[in-house]
Scaffold this motif. Structure first.
Motif, PDB file in Angstrom:
ATOM      1  N   ASN A 198       0.936  -1.232   0.216  1.00  0.00           N
ATOM      2  CA  ASN A 198      -0.065   0.056  -0.069  1.00  0.00           C
ATOM      3  C   ASN A 198       0.973   1.009   0.024  1.00  0.00           C
ATOM      4  O   ASN A 198       0.401   2.260  -0.734  1.00  0.00           O
TER       5      ASN A 198
ATOM      6  N   GLU B  14       1.093   4.400  -2.896  1.00  0.00           N
ATOM      7  CA  GLU B  14       0.763   5.772  -2.511  1.00  0.00           C
ATOM      8  C   GLU B  14       1.793   6.870  -2.569  1.00  0.00           C
ATOM      9  O   GLU B  14       1.610   7.863  -2.937  1.00  0.00           O
TER      10      GLU B  14
ATOM     11  N   THR C 114      -6.698   4.170  -7.606  1.00  0.00           N
ATOM     12  CA  THR C 114      -6.554   5.720  -7.458  1.00  0.00           C
ATOM     13  C   THR C 114      -6.789   6.542  -8.468  1.00  0.00           C
ATOM     14  O   THR C 114      -6.866   6.407  -9.730  1.00  0.00           O
TER      15      THR C 114
END
Length: 458
Positions: free
Chosen positions: A66, A70, A222
């Motif tokens: 993760n 990001e 995203t």
């Protein structure tokens, strides 16, 4: 089940070059510098990144994954490979009471408790998809890329090419974006669960499946980035045991929102190749090579990435790439990854993220399905109904009396005890039901409590 391997904590050498391009966005108050992984991964020149994890901790690996999603450059392409110790991993929008056998997991957790702190027999990941079982015969691959170049089959097809290179020539991507193996393998099919986004009602398994599922996928998107991560059953020794943990005894009684998994017959890649010696290493090497060909990565990066599993955890860099092996120390030296690990380990995340559901022993307007008969040691007039939202019991109706008026009184007394309780925190149904004074007979209290425990865990 395989015994958990003890974690190897290896001191990390922090090369001085990693700190020359330290990004301000990763700094926090009181920190002199960002972690070595954070600096290397977030550097705008790091357009190609390949990592192999040397940790078998799913909390660590999912949190590193993760973090890479990001904090890596928007146009970069990343491959992250990891192998977890035995555990069940459910999707972000799934219900553990529906997808897993919590009581069986709890028993196994107690057995393994002396071998691994924060053991990981049940994990909720941050992406969608269905429930899967991980062990050291299962390779997890994760590809992160710009959203504009992403499509759901792209990296599954990449893995298929790698599997065909090791001899599993009869593999393909099916219509559900899973990788399947044609049923000419030497291994009989196993009735195991799970795939990606399931339907509300799981279809029955084929008696003679045309193909065996060897890899399922989940996705997270995203604004600018896309992540595709999947499993690959290379040589799991636990195919016959997986359903023990993935078949919930509460399933006939639960009506849930969210994603429900679909059962699929599964098999190992090893059943389709002539030699299984060093098969996992071969698959990893070929996946790295296919990823490099897909994105035009320098051969020096490929060679160093392929050797990452055999050396101490270390990061290597080139003009536009970073590769290497990652250990637990890489995770715990970066506060954002550590925070992610703590979140995944928390009971709040594991249970209270569950979408609303009902548990009922009898048909009702929300769930009109016929229910299995109750055990003979419980009064036939017994009724149990729970409405649970975010892991909290909002409404309950539990009674054993055949008289409607008396049943209402019983339910009201028990509702006062159960209202706003966290379902996962109830470890002793007997004490709760006895404390309500509603059911009267100690035998009824004991039998109803034992039945609830067998369905809802703990």
């Amino acid at each position: 089940m395989l015994p958990l391997r003890s974690l190897q904590w290896i001191p990390l050498a922090n090369p001085s070059w990693l700190y020359k391009t330290q990004p301000k966005k990763l700094l926090s108050v009181g920190r002199k510098h960002a972690s070595s992984l954070a600096v290397a991964a977030s550097n705008e020149s790091s357009q190609h990144q390949i990592y192999q994890s040397l940790s078998d901790d799913p909390f660590v690996n999912l949190s590193i994954e993760n973090f890479l999603l990001e904090h890596t450059p928007q146009n970069s392409c990343i491959l992250f490979l990891y192998i977890n110790r035995p555990c069940v991993v459910i999707g972000r929008n799934q219900n553990p009471w529906l997808e897993t056998n919590l009581q069986a997991l709890d028993r196994e957790t107690r057995i393994l408790a002396n071998e691994a702190a924060n053991n990981a027999l049940f994990v909720r990941r941050r992406s969608g998809g269905g429930a899967v079982f991980h062990d050291e015969g299962n390779l997890n691959y994760s590809v992160i890329c710009p959203k504009r170049v992403f499509h759901r089959d792209k990296h599954a097809e990449m893995v298929v090419r790698a599997l065909q290179r090791v001899g599993a020539v009869n593999t393909r991507v099916n219509e559900r974006h899973d990788i399947v193996l044609g049923q000419n393998s030497k291994e009989p099919s196993k009735e195991v669960i799970k795939v990606e986004n399931g339907d509300a009602t799981s279809p029955p398994l084929e008696k003679t499946p045309r193909s065996l599922k060897i890899s399922g996928s989940a996705y997270k998107l995203t604004r600018f980035r896309a992540m595709h991560h999947g499993t690959c059953l290379v040589d799991s020794p636990n195919l016959g045991n997986i359903s023990t943990f993935l078949r919930s005894p509460a399933r006939p009684y639960i009506k849930a929102k969210g994603v429900e998994s679909v059962r699929s017959p599964v098999g190992n890649v090893s059943s389709a190749v002539d030699s299984t010696s060093l098969l996992m290493e071969e698959v990893i090497s070929k996946v790295i090579k296919e990823f490099a060909q897909l994105y035009g990565i320098h051969s020096d990066a490929v060679l160093k990435a392929q050797r990452a599993h055999a050396i101490e955890p270390e990061l290597h860099t080139g003009n536009n790439w970073v590769v290497g092996g990652l250990a637990d120390t890489h995770a715990y030296e970066e506060p954002e990854i550590t925070k992610g690990i703590q979140e995944l380990q928390s009971l709040e995340w594991k249970y209270c993220q569950s979408p609303q559901f009902t548990f009922s022993t009898h048909p009702n307007e929300e769930d009109p399905r016929p229910k299995p008969p109750l055990p003979s040691n419980i009064p036939s007039s017994t009724r149990v109904f729970l409405r649970v939202k975010s892991g909290t019991i909002l409404e309950s109706q539990i009674s054993t009396s055949a008289d409607p008026a008396q049943a209402d009184i019983q339910s009201q007394k028990i509702q006062q005890i159960l209202a706003n309780r966290k379902l996962h925190e109830i470890s002793d149904w007997t004490s709760l039901l006895a404390g309500s004074g509603a059911l009267g007979s100690q035998e009824d209290v004991r039998n109803v409590s034992n039945w609830l425990t067998s369905k809802l865990g703990h």
